[in-house]
Design an enzyme around this catalytic site. Structure first.
Site: not given
Length: 238
Positions: A37, A64, A66, A69, A124, A216
């Site tokens: 990603k 990714d 997002k 607009d 999230t 991570r």
């Protein structure tokens, strides 16, 4: 190099700050074991060439960014993402039906080569208490997620980004083929970091997730490939 086809649902979030870190990570991951990603920081720092670099290693990429607009702008951005060969791209469901439909229509010309198109529902990192500060009338994040996911499906999206805690509800409401991409995934005993609605990989898949975004716990481990392999093993993937 031809992109590898992986059975793993893991999407490794490339939370790296420079090319040397990226190269070290790519050297320690296998495209047959995961997809990658690329988010806002990495893309903003290095631009679309970073996608070529990663795809040349054989990895499929979830871009990714997002997009959110006016419909024409989002449609143009999604079209460019398709031209860059990404496997998946996303928009914000809160951009509305017209915006999502424009994005969907922009990919029609690519046929089978079109990337998967998904929509972000509720981040999230957000909690129920934050919803009223945004002027939202939903009483819980789950209620807002269902509203936006239902709109996304109506608008032609292949799926949504959601917390795994909403996956079972969305799977029941929106059917078996609607993709559920779930961030906030942490193996047992991992730190929660900045996620508030987290679930383990095994539990997330059991709840109905299609793909798991994990950053991570893999990228900051001593051996990323070992950490990835352990997650895939827990999921029953060799």
């Amino acid at each position: 190099m031809t992109n590898a086809v992986t059975a793993s649902p893991v999407l490794v979030a490339l939370d790296v700050a420079n090319l040397s870190e990226l190269d070290a990570l790519l050297d320690n991951l296998q495209p047959s074991q995961c997809r990658l990603k690329v988010g806002k920081e990495l893309y903003t720092r290095f631009g679309p060439e970073i996608l070529n670099k990663i795809q040349a290693r054989g990895f499929e990429v979830f871009l990714d960014l997002k997009f959110h607009d006016i419909p024409n702008t989002v449609a143009a951005a999604v079209r460019v993402a398709a031209e860059l060969g990404v496997w998946m791209v996303n928009v914000h469901a809160s951009g509305g039906e017209k915006m999502m439909r424009a994005a969907r229509e922009a990919l029609n010309e690519f046929g089978d080569r079109a990337p998967l198109l998904i929509a972000v529902t509720v981040l999230t990192s957000m909690s129920d208490s934050e919803l009223p500060t945004l002027g939202l009338t939903a009483s819980t994040a789950e209620e807002q997620v269902l509203l936006l996911a239902t709109l996304a499906k109506k608008s032609g999206m292949d799926g949504v980004v959601c917390s795994a805690r909403e996956a079972a509800m969305l799977r029941e409401q929106l059917g078996p083929d609607f993709l559920l991409v779930t961030p906030g995934i942490r193996p047992a005993n991992s730190a929660a970091d900045d996620q508030t609605r987290i679930v383990t990989p095994v539990d997330a898949m059991a709840l109905g997730s299609s793909y798991l975004v994990i950053g991570r716990p893999i990228t900051r481990s001593e051996n990323p490939q070992t950490a990835l392999a352990a997650i895939n093993k827990d999921l029953g993937i060799a």
